[in-house]
Design a protein around this motif. Structure first.
Motif, PDB file in Angstrom:
ATOM      1  N   THR A   1       0.710  -1.340  -0.001  1.00 21.53           N
ATOM      2  CA  THR A   1      -0.003  -0.017  -0.143  1.00 21.53           C
ATOM      3  C   THR A   1       0.852   1.268  -0.017  1.00 21.53           C
ATOM      4  O   THR A   1       2.106   1.103   0.635  1.00 21.53           O
ATOM      5  CB  THR A   1      -0.864  -0.078   1.235  1.00 21.53           C
ATOM      6  OG1 THR A   1      -1.758   1.155   1.413  1.00 21.53           O
ATOM      7  CG2 THR A   1      -0.352  -0.232   2.438  1.00 21.53           C
TER       8      THR A   1
ATOM      9  N   ASP B   1      -3.333   3.970   1.466  1.00 23.93           N
ATOM     10  CA  ASP B   1      -4.603   3.732   0.434  1.00 23.93           C
ATOM     11  C   ASP B   1      -5.114   2.440   0.670  1.00 23.93           C
ATOM     12  O   ASP B   1      -6.110   2.371   0.094  1.00 23.93           O
ATOM     13  CB  ASP B   1      -3.891   3.979  -0.968  1.00 23.93           C
ATOM     14  CG  ASP B   1      -2.987   3.313  -1.416  1.00 23.93           C
ATOM     15  OD1 ASP B   1      -2.445   2.417  -0.832  1.00 23.93           O
ATOM     16  OD2 ASP B   1      -2.722   3.500  -2.649  1.00 23.93           O
TER      17      ASP B   1
ATOM     18  N   THR C   1     -10.998  -2.597   4.068  1.00 21.48           N
ATOM     19  CA  THR C   1     -11.780  -3.301   3.012  1.00 21.48           C
ATOM     20  C   THR C   1     -10.925  -4.432   2.285  1.00 21.48           C
ATOM     21  O   THR C   1     -11.205  -5.302   1.660  1.00 21.48           O
ATOM     22  CB  THR C   1     -12.250  -2.371   2.071  1.00 21.48           C
ATOM     23  OG1 THR C   1     -11.113  -1.453   1.751  1.00 21.48           O
ATOM     24  CG2 THR C   1     -13.607  -1.497   2.738  1.00 21.48           C
ATOM     25  N   ASP C   2      -9.441  -4.001   2.226  1.00 23.96           N
ATOM     26  CA  ASP C   2      -8.449  -4.631   1.655  1.00 23.96           C
ATOM     27  C   ASP C   2      -8.018  -5.870   2.530  1.00 23.96           C
ATOM     28  O   ASP C   2      -7.760  -7.202   1.920  1.00 23.96           O
ATOM     29  CB  ASP C   2      -7.300  -3.978   0.935  1.00 23.96           C
ATOM     30  CG  ASP C   2      -7.729  -2.688   0.445  1.00 23.96           C
ATOM     31  OD1 ASP C   2      -8.271  -3.128  -0.646  1.00 23.96           O
ATOM     32  OD2 ASP C   2      -8.078  -1.497   0.812  1.00 23.96           O
TER      33      ASP C   2
ATOM     34  N   ILE D   1     -10.734   4.326   5.510  1.00 21.57           N
ATOM     35  CA  ILE D   1     -12.392   3.840   5.552  1.00 21.57           C
ATOM     36  C   ILE D   1     -12.983   4.575   7.107  1.00 21.57           C
ATOM     37  O   ILE D   1     -11.887   4.960   7.965  1.00 21.57           O
ATOM     38  CB  ILE D   1     -12.414   2.422   5.894  1.00 21.57           C
ATOM     39  CG1 ILE D   1     -11.581   1.673   4.871  1.00 21.57           C
ATOM     40  CG2 ILE D   1     -14.019   1.956   6.132  1.00 21.57           C
ATOM     41  CD1 ILE D   1     -12.096   1.813   3.401  1.00 21.57           C
TER      42      ILE D   1
ATOM     43  N   ASP E   1     -10.314   0.829  11.406  1.00 24.07           N
ATOM     44  CA  ASP E   1      -9.464   0.868  10.165  1.00 24.07           C
ATOM     45  C   ASP E   1      -8.143   1.065  10.634  1.00 24.07           C
ATOM     46  O   ASP E   1      -7.467   2.074  10.158  1.00 24.07           O
ATOM     47  CB  ASP E   1     -10.208   1.692   9.100  1.00 24.07           C
ATOM     48  CG  ASP E   1      -9.457   1.603   7.832  1.00 24.07           C
ATOM     49  OD1 ASP E   1      -9.048   0.497   7.613  1.00 24.07           O
ATOM     50  OD2 ASP E   1      -9.352   2.736   7.177  1.00 24.07           O
TER      51      ASP E   1
ATOM     52  N   GLN F   1     -16.290  -4.130  -0.752  1.00 28.59           N
ATOM     53  CA  GLN F   1     -16.226  -2.870  -1.558  1.00 28.59           C
ATOM     54  C   GLN F   1     -16.794  -1.755  -0.630  1.00 28.59           C
ATOM     55  O   GLN F   1     -17.429  -0.846  -1.213  1.00 28.59           O
ATOM     56  CB  GLN F   1     -16.853  -3.250  -2.684  1.00 28.59           C
ATOM     57  CG  GLN F   1     -16.292  -3.963  -3.820  1.00 28.59           C
ATOM     58  CD  GLN F   1     -16.781  -4.088  -5.172  1.00 28.59           C
ATOM     59  OE1 GLN F   1     -17.655  -4.330  -5.204  1.00 28.59           O
ATOM     60  NE2 GLN F   1     -16.036  -3.647  -5.985  1.00 28.59           N
TER      61      GLN F   1
ATOM     62  N   ASN G   1     -17.588   1.288   1.401  1.00 31.43           N
ATOM     63  CA  ASN G   1     -17.442   2.729   1.149  1.00 31.43           C
ATOM     64  C   ASN G   1     -17.231   2.900  -0.485  1.00 31.43           C
ATOM     65  O   ASN G   1     -16.507   3.588  -1.128  1.00 31.43           O
ATOM     66  CB  ASN G   1     -16.185   3.204   1.902  1.00 31.43           C
ATOM     67  CG  ASN G   1     -16.241   3.471   3.165  1.00 31.43           C
ATOM     68  OD1 ASN G   1     -15.281   4.058   3.837  1.00 31.43           O
ATOM     69  ND2 ASN G   1     -17.399   3.222   3.657  1.00 31.43           N
ATOM     70  N   CYS G   2     -17.777   1.829  -1.179  1.00 29.98           N
ATOM     71  CA  CYS G   2     -17.677   1.963  -2.736  1.00 29.98           C
ATOM     72  C   CYS G   2     -16.451   1.955  -3.176  1.00 29.98           C
ATOM     73  O   CYS G   2     -15.794   2.484  -4.062  1.00 29.98           O
ATOM     74  CB  CYS G   2     -18.264   3.270  -3.322  1.00 29.98           C
ATOM     75  SG  CYS G   2     -20.174   3.065  -3.284  1.00 29.98           S
ATOM     76  N   ARG G   3     -15.332   1.182  -2.614  1.00 32.68           N
ATOM     77  CA  ARG G   3     -14.113   1.041  -3.065  1.00 32.68           C
ATOM     78  C   ARG G   3     -13.804  -0.014  -3.980  1.00 32.68           C
ATOM     79  O   ARG G   3     -14.718  -0.832  -4.161  1.00 32.68           O
ATOM     80  CB  ARG G   3     -13.157   0.730  -1.662  1.00 32.68           C
ATOM     81  CG  ARG G   3     -12.969   1.961  -0.948  1.00 32.68           C
ATOM     82  CD  ARG G   3     -12.332   1.712   0.407  1.00 32.68           C
ATOM     83  NE  ARG G   3     -10.857   0.946   0.394  1.00 32.68           N
ATOM     84  CZ  ARG G   3      -9.846   1.570   0.063  1.00 32.68           C
ATOM     85  NH1 ARG G   3      -9.684   2.901   0.199  1.00 32.68           N
ATOM     86  NH2 ARG G   3      -8.604   0.733  -0.048  1.00 32.68           N
ATOM     87  N   THR G   4     -12.730  -0.243  -4.588  1.00 33.22           N
ATOM     88  CA  THR G   4     -12.448  -1.259  -5.741  1.00 33.22           C
ATOM     89  C   THR G   4     -11.707  -2.427  -4.798  1.00 33.22           C
ATOM     90  O   THR G   4     -10.979  -1.990  -3.939  1.00 33.22           O
ATOM     91  CB  THR G   4     -11.625  -0.591  -6.730  1.00 33.22           C
ATOM     92  OG1 THR G   4     -10.932   0.228  -6.177  1.00 33.22           O
ATOM     93  CG2 THR G   4     -12.443   0.041  -7.857  1.00 33.22           C
TER      94      THR G   4
END
Ligand code: LLP
Length: 378
Positions: free
Chosen positions: A276, A293, A297-298, A329, A334, A366, A368-371
């Motif tokens: 990251t 970054d 979520t990851d 997040i 987080d 996903q 928080n609408c993350r990829t």
């Protein structure tokens, strides 16, 4: 150790997988299991990345799946259906039908209610389902409470006291065939004595059942072997030999019974790191935050289980400073690590969060609408 020059062209965050370490881990596992004639199934839930799955399938071991989706992914990666086991407390009808069609090795059945549905669906398909009973041995695995699965308060498996009625149910059904007993008491187990206790519980059970002429072709002791999150470089390959020895010395197999394992974390954990990039160094009153970054979520393990992962700045060789390493997040959980000593860090540096090959990418979301994170395997 990390090919940082490649990293600069890859979008962060991403999982970096060390293919050589994975191959060496598999080679050692296969040699030690082969010497003892043990059958290993890779627990797909630990990491279902298609390239990782293909590499593991090519090694010749089987797969342990918990959903129709995992069975599909395992088949696509090249695991033969005859080496797939299917466990899980909530198998949906379509998943059972799919597994029957594909002729998997065995269903690890977790309740009388599920057994009835398997019977019914096997009958409808004029099929015979091979089943193992997942038994809940009521053993404390001494691991995080969220990943302990063999206590009577857990939802998994069938209590020993309830086996009798299940045996009668099986005897009445021509569409199921009892081939094994299955156990899985938890994950990230570092005290191998726990597996010794499991062996004794299985011996006791088999003694009791043999008096009634109940014997099965295989025993599946699940997975759970832990890894060293504190020192990922010290022993990157878990001590499979010591682990197998516990079973070899303490479990009494009867009349040619086969022994099966379902290992996940110990196969893939140390070959993966989450890479990251540092967005900001934020100075607080009491703390300095490294904001990266990647977020929960990851890699959700620190937020969900308060798990410790080693964190390294792989692009700085400056003096060590103290930081909290956090993601973007909108949750205070987080956080990848508090009071972490990192080489002095600046915006743009790359951070490696180690021992992330198991239950990392596989648990990404996903929110928080993350990829979803990318990956690089080499
Ligand atoms: N067999 C069954 C039936 C399982 O439920 C599991 C893991 C395994 C085998 C593989 O266990 P392993 O060898 O990987 O310990 N997300 C958690 C771990 C959950 C484990 C779930 N079951 C974590 O990140 O620690």
């Amino acid at each position: 150790m990390f090919p940082i020059s490649h990293f600069n062209i890859t979008k962060t965050p991403f999982y970096y997988y060390d293919k050589t370490l994975l191959s060496n881990t598999l080679a050692k596992l296969i040699r030690l299991a082969g010497e003892r004639n043990y059958h290993v199934h890779y627990a797909v839930k630990a990491n279902a990345n298609p390239e990782i799955l293909k590499l593991i399938a090519a090694s010749g071991i089987g797969a342990d799946c918990v959903s129709g989706g995992e069975i599909k992914a395992a088949l696509e990666a090249g695991f033969p259906a005859k080496k797939i086991v299917f466990a899980g407390v909530g198998k949906a009808d379509w998943e059972i039908e799919y597994a029957l069609e594909k002729k998997i090795f065995c269903f690890n059945v977790e309740s009388a209610e599920e057994l009835s549905v398997i019977e019914e669906l096997a009958k409808k398909k004029e099929n015979i389902a091979s089943i193992a009973l997942r038994i809940n041995p009521n053993i404390d695995a001494h691991t995080h409470e969220y990943i302990t699965t063999g206590l009577s308060e857990n939802k998994f498996g069938i209590p020993i006291e309830m086996l009798d009625s299940i045996f009668s149910q099986i005897q009445r059904s021509p569409h199921v065939q009892l081939v094994g007993f299955h156990f899985h008491i938890g994950s990230q187990i570092l005290n191998l004595e726990t597996f010794h206790v499991l062996c004794e519980r299985i011996n006791q059970l088999q003694d009791d059942l043999s008096k009634r002429n109940i014997q099965v072709k295989h025993i599946n002791v699940g997975g759970g072997l832990g890894v060293d999150y504190e020192n990922p470089d010290k022993n990157p390959i878990p001590d499979f030999g010591r682990y197998f020895d516990i079973f070899q010395h303490n479990l009494n197999l009867r009349g040619g019974q086969q022994l099966h394992f379902e290992l996940g974390r110990s196969i893939v954990c140390q070959c993966g790191s989450l890479i990251t990039r540092v967005l900001y160094i934020k100075k607080g009153i009491e703390k300095q935050f490294v904001i990266v970054d990647a977020g929960m979520t990851d890699l959700i393990r620190p937020a969900l289980y308060q798990a410790h992962h080693c964190i390294e700045n792989i692009t700085s060789d400056m003096e060590k400073c103290r930081y909290d390493v956090v993601g973007p997040i909108c949750e205070s959980s987080d956080c990848f690590g508090r009071d972490v000593m990192l080489n002095e860090t600046k915006r743009g540096d790359l951070i490696a969060i180690r021992s992330a090959g198991a239950y990392g990418e596989a648990m990404a979301s996903q929110y928080n609408c993350r990829t979803l994170p990318g990956y690089l395997i080499e």
